[in-house]
Design a protein around this motif. Structure first.
Motif, mmCIF file in Angstrom:
data_model
loop_
_atom_site.group_PDB
_atom_site.id
_atom_site.type_symbol
_atom_site.label_atom_id
_atom_site.label_comp_id
_atom_site.label_asym_id
_atom_site.label_seq_id
_atom_site.Cartn_x
_atom_site.Cartn_y
_atom_site.Cartn_z
ATOM 1 N N THR A 54 -10.096 -11.131 10.904
ATOM 2 C CA THR A 54 -9.219 -10.183 10.221
ATOM 3 C C THR A 54 -7.953 -10.879 9.743
ATOM 4 O OG1 THR A 54 -10.012 -8.350 11.579
ATOM 5 C CG2 THR A 54 -7.895 -8.046 10.475
ATOM 6 N N ALA A 55 -7.627 -10.718 8.477
ATOM 7 C CA ALA A 55 -6.432 -11.329 7.905
ATOM 8 C C ALA A 55 -5.221 -10.421 8.078
ATOM 9 C CB ALA A 55 -6.648 -11.616 6.421
ATOM 10 N N VAL A 56 -4.076 -11.040 8.369
ATOM 11 C CA VAL A 56 -2.798 -10.328 8.452
ATOM 12 C C VAL A 56 -1.725 -11.213 7.839
ATOM 13 C CG1 VAL A 56 -3.441 -9.059 10.555
ATOM 14 C CG2 VAL A 56 -2.231 -11.256 10.748
ATOM 15 N N PHE A 57 -0.601 -10.609 7.500
ATOM 16 C CA PHE A 57 0.582 -11.372 7.127
ATOM 17 C C PHE A 57 1.520 -11.418 8.320
ATOM 18 C CE2 PHE A 57 -0.450 -10.420 2.611
ATOM 19 C CZ PHE A 57 -0.383 -11.714 2.133
ATOM 20 N N TYR A 58 1.944 -12.622 8.696
ATOM 21 C CA TYR A 58 2.906 -12.804 9.782
ATOM 22 C C TYR A 58 3.766 -14.014 9.451
ATOM 23 C CZ TYR A 58 4.876 -13.457 14.435
ATOM 24 O OH TYR A 58 5.752 -13.599 15.495
ATOM 25 N N TRP B 53 -2.760 -5.947 6.857
ATOM 26 C CA TRP B 53 -1.567 -5.489 7.567
ATOM 27 C C TRP B 53 -0.497 -6.571 7.588
ATOM 28 C CZ3 TRP B 53 -0.436 -0.691 8.890
ATOM 29 C CH2 TRP B 53 -1.473 0.232 9.002
ATOM 30 N N ARG B 54 0.732 -6.156 7.402
ATOM 31 C CA ARG B 54 1.888 -7.030 7.614
ATOM 32 C C ARG B 54 2.410 -6.769 9.019
ATOM 33 N NH1 ARG B 54 7.390 -6.645 7.524
ATOM 34 N NH2 ARG B 54 8.583 -8.438 6.757
ATOM 35 N N LEU B 55 2.538 -7.825 9.820
ATOM 36 C CA LEU B 55 2.987 -7.706 11.196
ATOM 37 C C LEU B 55 4.371 -8.321 11.367
ATOM 38 C CD1 LEU B 55 -0.230 -8.723 13.189
ATOM 39 C CD2 LEU B 55 0.483 -6.436 12.465
ATOM 40 N N ALA B 56 5.112 -7.808 12.329
ATOM 41 C CA ALA B 56 6.416 -8.344 12.673
ATOM 42 C C ALA B 56 6.577 -8.260 14.186
ATOM 43 C CB ALA B 56 7.530 -7.572 11.972
ATOM 44 N N LYS B 57 7.530 -9.007 14.717
ATOM 45 C CA LYS B 57 7.790 -8.997 16.152
ATOM 46 C C LYS B 57 8.969 -8.093 16.461
ATOM 47 C CE LYS B 57 9.580 -12.667 18.076
ATOM 48 N NZ LYS B 57 9.709 -14.031 18.642
ATOM 49 N N MET C 268 6.820 -7.174 21.193
ATOM 50 C CA MET C 268 5.532 -6.643 20.749
ATOM 51 C C MET C 268 5.287 -6.939 19.272
ATOM 52 S SD MET C 268 4.152 -2.676 20.707
ATOM 53 C CE MET C 268 3.953 -2.573 22.497
ATOM 54 N N MET C 269 4.053 -7.278 18.941
ATOM 55 C CA MET C 269 3.642 -7.420 17.549
ATOM 56 C C MET C 269 3.363 -6.022 17.008
ATOM 57 S SD MET C 269 3.265 -10.738 16.606
ATOM 58 C CE MET C 269 1.778 -11.062 15.664
ATOM 59 N N VAL C 270 4.064 -5.635 15.952
ATOM 60 C CA VAL C 270 3.935 -4.288 15.420
ATOM 61 C C VAL C 270 3.608 -4.338 13.928
ATOM 62 C CG1 VAL C 270 5.475 -3.263 17.123
ATOM 63 C CG2 VAL C 270 6.424 -4.149 14.993
ATOM 64 N N PRO C 271 2.810 -3.396 13.441
ATOM 65 C CA PRO C 271 2.542 -3.315 11.998
ATOM 66 C C PRO C 271 3.730 -2.680 11.286
ATOM 67 C CG PRO C 271 1.401 -1.553 13.151
ATOM 68 C CD PRO C 271 2.067 -2.372 14.205
ATOM 69 N N THR C 272 4.103 -3.233 10.154
ATOM 70 C CA THR C 272 5.173 -2.637 9.363
ATOM 71 C C THR C 272 4.597 -1.763 8.249
ATOM 72 O OG1 THR C 272 5.275 -4.668 8.040
ATOM 73 C CG2 THR C 272 6.835 -4.455 9.876
ATOM 74 N N TYR D 287 0.843 -1.195 0.000
ATOM 75 C CA TYR D 287 0.000 0.000 0.000
ATOM 76 C C TYR D 287 0.878 1.245 0.000
ATOM 77 C CZ TYR D 287 -3.571 3.375 1.420
ATOM 78 O OH TYR D 287 -4.420 4.457 1.471
ATOM 79 N N ALA D 288 1.807 1.304 0.938
ATOM 80 C CA ALA D 288 2.770 2.404 1.024
ATOM 81 C C ALA D 288 3.641 2.175 2.247
ATOM 82 C CB ALA D 288 2.070 3.759 1.134
ATOM 83 N N ARG D 289 4.832 2.732 2.241
ATOM 84 C CA ARG D 289 5.613 2.854 3.468
ATOM 85 C C ARG D 289 5.209 4.167 4.120
ATOM 86 N NH1 ARG D 289 9.978 -0.769 3.696
ATOM 87 N NH2 ARG D 289 9.410 -2.510 2.336
ATOM 88 N N GLY D 290 5.381 4.253 5.447
ATOM 89 C CA GLY D 290 4.976 5.476 6.111
ATOM 90 C C GLY D 290 5.259 5.442 7.590
ATOM 91 N N TYR D 291 4.473 6.178 8.362
ATOM 92 C CA TYR D 291 4.685 6.293 9.804
ATOM 93 C C TYR D 291 3.328 6.401 10.488
ATOM 94 C CZ TYR D 291 3.765 11.245 8.848
ATOM 95 O OH TYR D 291 3.181 12.419 8.447
#
Length: 310
Positions: free
Chosen positions: A147-151, A254-258, A264-268, A120-124
């Protein structure tokens, strides 16, 4: 030729090892397709295409294309041009054929449900929106199960991602609270039940795209150009969602990472996928849509501004 003069990058997007199969809407097990339009499982393309109506959207022109990417693995061209449904730019899809290989012309492709198309985009993250492409990171109620996510390079429910994160912990870590950016988490690991509640004191949950000029047509940034093809100022909420089901073939995930420091699980960043099997016969670009949500358009109508995409 004309295509070589535009801003293109040839890429294979988001190589995922597998896709989980427990989300009813679009996480059914699928098989990938090759660039020749043949299912790698050996199943004939004919049997699959009989079940999928060809996608037909607002038709653009190659000559109007500003840039984009080629997903060689799918024989798919993802491009940006002036939108045919709103002001500004739009996102378009069509079959890509390499002019240098006339013997391998692809006449149709089927993109399996759940396939990533682009970022979608990189951002903050911020506590205030900025522009009409802002996206909120907010979950609650039973949404974790739907809800679907990528992990870990897989498409799964948010609930399964949190459970997987919990199971990855060592014994000492399992005694600590499970953390999700901007949310409170309760987990019953024995019964695999996860409860997600938004942290009411946390406000910096609005994702703001921040894309450099040189990256505006990169694989990570194309999704922000997708418009909502369901909007009609005369439609009510029910009609809006009926239009969206019919006209919008994209979904934001959302793509999530640890976070390795605190677990913490955070959105990238958000990723754009197709929410259904999509069959393309077109070599001219068709504009494709992404659901913004009725609340978004209701806010625009009442306030003249967007709040965030729900």
């Amino acid at each position: 030729g004309f295509l070589s003069s535009m801003r293109w990058s040839s890429t294979f997007l988001f190589t995922f090892s597998s896709i989980t199969t427990n989300i009813n809407a679009f996480l059914a097990a699928r098989v990938p397709i090759s660039s020749k339009g043949v299912l790698l499982s050996g199943e004939s393309m004919e049997s699959m295409t009989h079940e999928v109506e060809p996608y037909v959207g607002p038709a653009g022109s190659i000559a109007d294309t500003e840039g984009g990417i080629v997903v060689g693995d799918l024989s798919l061209q993802v491009s940006v041009a002036k939108s045919l449904v709103s002001k500004g730019r739009g996102l378009f899809l069509c079959i890509y054929n390499d002019e240098g290989e006339p013997e391998s012309v692809v006449e149709e492709i089927v993109i399996p449900s759940g396939t990533p198309i682009c970022g979608y985009a990189r951002g903050y993250f911020s506590d205030k929106e900025d522009g009409d492409k802002s996206v909120t990171f907010l979950f609650g109620g039973d949404s974790a199960n739907t809800t679907a996510v990528f992990y870990n390079q897989q498409l799964m429910t948010l609930s399964d991602a949190l459970l997987e994160n919990y199971q990855e912990r060592n014994d000492d870590e399992k005694g600590k609270p499970l953390l999700l950016f901007g949310h409170h988490i309760e987990i019953d690991a024995e019964n695999e039940v996860v409860t997600v509640k938004a942290d009411s004191k946390f406000s910096s949950r609005i994702f703001i795209p921040d894309v450099k000029k040189e990256d505006e047509f990169s694989a990570s940034s194309l999704g922000m150009y997708a418009n909502d093809l369901a909007y009609d100022p005369d439609s009510n909420e029910v009609q809006y969602f009926e239009n969206s089901e019919r006209n919008n073939i994209l979904q934001l995930v959302w793509r999530l990472a640890k976070d390795e420091e605190n677990g913490m699980m955070v959105p990238t960043w958000p990723v754009v996928i197709v929410k259904q099997d999509v069959r393309l016969l077109n070599t001219m670009p068709f504009e494709v849509g992404l659901q913004y949500g009725f609340n978004y358009w209701d806010a625009v109508t009442k306030n003249g501004i967007s709040k965030y995409i729900n």
